[in-house]
Scaffold this active site. Structure first.
Site, mmCIF file in Angstrom:
data_model
loop_
_atom_site.group_PDB
_atom_site.id
_atom_site.type_symbol
_atom_site.label_atom_id
_atom_site.label_comp_id
_atom_site.label_asym_id
_atom_site.label_seq_id
_atom_site.Cartn_x
_atom_site.Cartn_y
_atom_site.Cartn_z
ATOM 1 N N HIS A 266 0.773 -1.103 0.226
ATOM 2 C CA HIS A 266 -0.354 -0.337 -0.135
ATOM 3 C C HIS A 266 1.291 1.133 -0.001
ATOM 4 O O HIS A 266 1.948 1.429 0.126
ATOM 5 C CB HIS A 266 -0.675 -0.202 1.653
ATOM 6 C CG HIS A 266 -0.121 -0.302 2.562
ATOM 7 N ND1 HIS A 266 0.452 -1.230 2.683
ATOM 8 C CD2 HIS A 266 0.257 0.992 3.910
ATOM 9 C CE1 HIS A 266 0.472 -0.717 4.548
ATOM 10 N NE2 HIS A 266 0.886 -0.151 4.634
ATOM 11 N N CYS B 164 1.707 4.050 11.932
ATOM 12 C CA CYS B 164 2.976 3.028 10.829
ATOM 13 C C CYS B 164 3.039 4.698 9.227
ATOM 14 O O CYS B 164 2.455 5.556 10.057
ATOM 15 C CB CYS B 164 2.244 2.026 9.876
ATOM 16 S SG CYS B 164 1.128 1.948 8.422
#
Length: 690
Positions: free
Chosen positions: A65, A202
């Site tokens: 991603h 993250c």
């Protein structure tokens, strides 16, 4: 609003054998669906994200991603591989592969749906259904959350269609779609189950952030532990209720980027790990948190935030609704925290160069043109010039990350530009502070201007940096730069002229600030004041640096001395911390005294403040100087008047330790008339003699 995933974006027979080939195959479907505008550019962004950390997860899942300016709308593509593709998971290849694409300026609604999917991947029933599905359209509907709710009757407050189904135990499923995941009962008062608060984040803030949150919450539920999770992800940053944090028994950080506003979690046992550990080992992390709580371990958490001090929800609450002074402090501490590594590296290199080649080495020719391998002065010049290069970043980094703390990544460029201009116009450290605040304010103003959806993707990477840099540059060059430069010059002249009682008073003030909160805002303000003088060192600024470093060593050394000479006044844990405090104090880690201050603030904090004030005053009176932006025993050779400097630290340490012993001893004696039984009950430290 286009659907995140359609049948055309599903490949139930993915033939790719490598992760790059799998990403390309799924990305080509996105291009065909007009969701990606530049295939190679998008794949480069995917590869860059993959290089930061593998995206394979236990259970046969791969989630490559990224955010990319080549994505026109938030999109999911799903591939199912019969042979499996290696995405770096510990348990082997992934057969379920999600390619998640988000525009650089994706809106919150889409990102909330993406985060909901990330949490659903933690549900074994959901992944089993993906493996069993035979029709691309049905699988796309399943991923969108449109599967029929057959197994669990809906309840009031049921999760929206794209979210996970309610849990069988009645826990609140729709809480997983919030930025702060707080289980029911977490706000209840009184003694109850063990409570943990956690933060997950993250680099991209799309997948791992929310999967770690779901994993920790589920593991806590299985063990009867209340886990409240704050996700610092792309869908916003909604802070946990301070009351929930206050009642927590321990803290878990599962993160690969800096946790924002760390100071909220001070005084708690802390487990600090990467985000994948939160996904793969939640039960182990919870068990470790319990063990630390049982041992009474308290982490030294810095005051202030490292990163944006407020999320997009903050305009109506949280820190965004806090007093302006609190927000300003958070912004300034954000800049200082990022500046400190440059100060430490550059300052120590310069100090080492002086130790090897003397102070005249600063005037050496460039080592790029003149370097002799066998000469010590050449190596000294090399260290000096490397350190000077690092020091050249101080003001731009300070300004850039103050702006970042205010308005996130779009403010970095105008902040750095403003800081560089501050150096150009000789506005120095004060100019960097002003430039950072101006850049953050300008970007925040631009972000409030409504724009068409087609422009959102380029706003944070092109429009905002362009306009904000031009505005900040104009203000710094034409409007405020010269007045700030004059103020900076006046401050420098004042420091150079300090002598006698004025210097001693400044040393007392700096010593009090260094020891009041031991790593907190006042400590950082004193440190930043001293470091600002090193950017253009003078005799006065070097004295200030020495006084600040001397005072900062006093709190841990004083507590170490106190626990050594009067053991009965301290618990077993405090005595163990006292032994460690010798090393921490000698290394200039002021936070080594925090466990003592947290346990008995009314006696410890005033005592160490008095000791720090004495050390700061004596250091200034003795005329000690320090060119390194750090304290500790290892910089003693770099100190002017080193023996007097050590004497100043020793006297301050003795004063602080004596006051702690006196105050704690007075409290103990005042408890004796209440009866021997009461005194015995209050004195669990049996078997230890002074």
């Amino acid at each position: 609003m286009s659907e995140l995933i359609t049948a055309e974006l599903v490949d139930l027979d993915l033939s790719a054998e490598t992760k790059d080939a799998a990403a390309r195959s799924l990305a080509e479907r996105m291009v065909t669906a007009h969701r990606v505008t530049d295939l190679d550019g998008f794949l480069a962004d995917v590869a860059a994200r993959e290089a930061q950390m593998p995206t394979g997860l236990d259970g046969g899942i791969g989630i490559p991603h990224c955010r990319s300016e080549h994505v026109s709308a938030p999109t999911l593509a799903f591939g199912r591989s019969s042979r499996g593709v290696d995405f770096g998971a510990a348990d082997g290849p992934a057969d379920l592969i999600f390619l998640i694409a988000a525009p650089a300026g994706a809106d919150d609604d889409h990102l909330t749906i993406l985060s909901g999917l990330a949490r659903r991947l933690m549900d074994p029933e959901f992944t089993a259904a993906l493996r069993a599905g035979g029709d691309p359209g049905a699988v796309a509907a399943l991923i969108r959350g449109e599967e029929p709710a057959e197994e669990t009757a809906p309840t009031a407050g049921e999760a929206p269609a794209q979210g996970p189904a309610p849990e069988a135990d009645g826990s609140e499923a729709d809480g997983s779609e919030k930025e702060a995941v707080v289980p029911e009962g977490a706000a209840a008062g009184g003694d109850g189950p063990f409570r943990i608060v956690a933060v997950t984040s993250c680099p991209t803030g799309i997948a791992h952030t929310y999967m770690a949150a779901e994993s920790l919450t589920a593991a806590g539920r299985a063990e009867g532990i209340e886990v409240a999770v704050e996700t610092q992800g792309s869908a916003g940053f909604s802070k946990l209720d301070p009351a929930v944090i206050a009642r927590a028994d321990a803290v878990i950080w599962a993160h690969d980027v800096e946790v924002r506003e760390k100071a909220r979690f001070r005084g708690k046992p802390l487990v600090d790990v990467g985000v994948k550990a939160g996904i793969n080992r939640p039960a182990e992390l919870i068990a470790e948190a319990r063990r630390k709580a049982e041992r009474g371990e308290i982490a030294a958490v810095p005051q202030g935030g490292d990163g944006p001090g407020a999320g997009e929800d903050d305009e109506s609450g949280g820190a965004g609704g806090a007093h302006f002074g609190v927000r300003l402090r958070t912004y300034l501490m954000s800049g200082v925290s990022y500046m400190v590594p440059f100060v430490a590296a550059g300052g120590l290199l310069i100090a080492l160069s002086f130790a090897i080649g003397g102070y005249e080495i600063a005037d050496a020719k460039s080592v790029a043109d003149h370097f002799v391998w066998g000469r010590a002065d050449s190596w000294a010049a090399l260290l000096n010039q490397i350190g000077s290069a690092a020091f050249g970043f101080l003001v731009p980094v300070l300004a850039g990350y103050i702006a970042y703390g205010m308005a996130d990544r779009p403010a970095l460029v105008p902040g750095f530009v403003g800081g560089a201009i501050a150096l150009t116009v000789d506005a120095g450290f004060l100019g960097g502070l002003v430039a950072g605040l101006l850049a953050g304010a300008v970007v925040m103003a631009i972000q409030r201007v409504p724009v068409h959806a087609t422009l959102r993707g380029i706003m944070p990477v092109l429009v905002i940096p362009l306009i904000a840099s031009a505005v900040v540059g104009f203000l710094m060059f034409i409007v405020v730069g010269k007045p700030i430069a004059a103020l900076q010059s006046a401050l420098t002249d004042w420091l150079n002229g300090l002598s006698g009682s004025n210097a001693v008073i400044l040393g007392i003030v700096l010593g009090l600030m260094m020891c009041f909160d031991m790593g907190g805002p006042l400590n950082k303000v004193a440190y930043a004041f001293a470091v600002g003088g090193l950017a253009d060192p003078t005799e006065g600024s070097l004295k200030v640096m020495a006084a600040v470093m001397a005072a900062g060593m006093v709190p841990p050394l004083a507590m170490a001395l106190a626990t050594t000479v009067r053991k009965k006044l301290f618990t077993r844990t405090e005595r163990e911390n006292g032994r460690a405090a010798w090393v921490l104090g000698a290394s200039f880690i002021t936070e080594g005294a925090i466990p003592f201050a947290a346990a008995d603030p009314l006696r410890v904090i005033p005592s160490v403040m008095a000791g720090g004030a004495v050390s700061g005053a004596l250091s200034m009176a003795f005329g000690c100087t320090l060119r390194a932006p750090h304290g500790g025993a290892f910089v003693v050779p770099l100190i002017g008047e080193p023996y007097l400097y050590l004497l100043a630290i020793a006297v301050g340490t003795f004063v602080a330790a004596a006051l702690v012993v006196l105050l704690k001893g007075a409290r103990r004696e005042s408890a004796v008339p209440a009866g021997e039984a009461g005194a015995a009950a209050a004195e669990p430290r049996v078997g230890v003699t002074a």
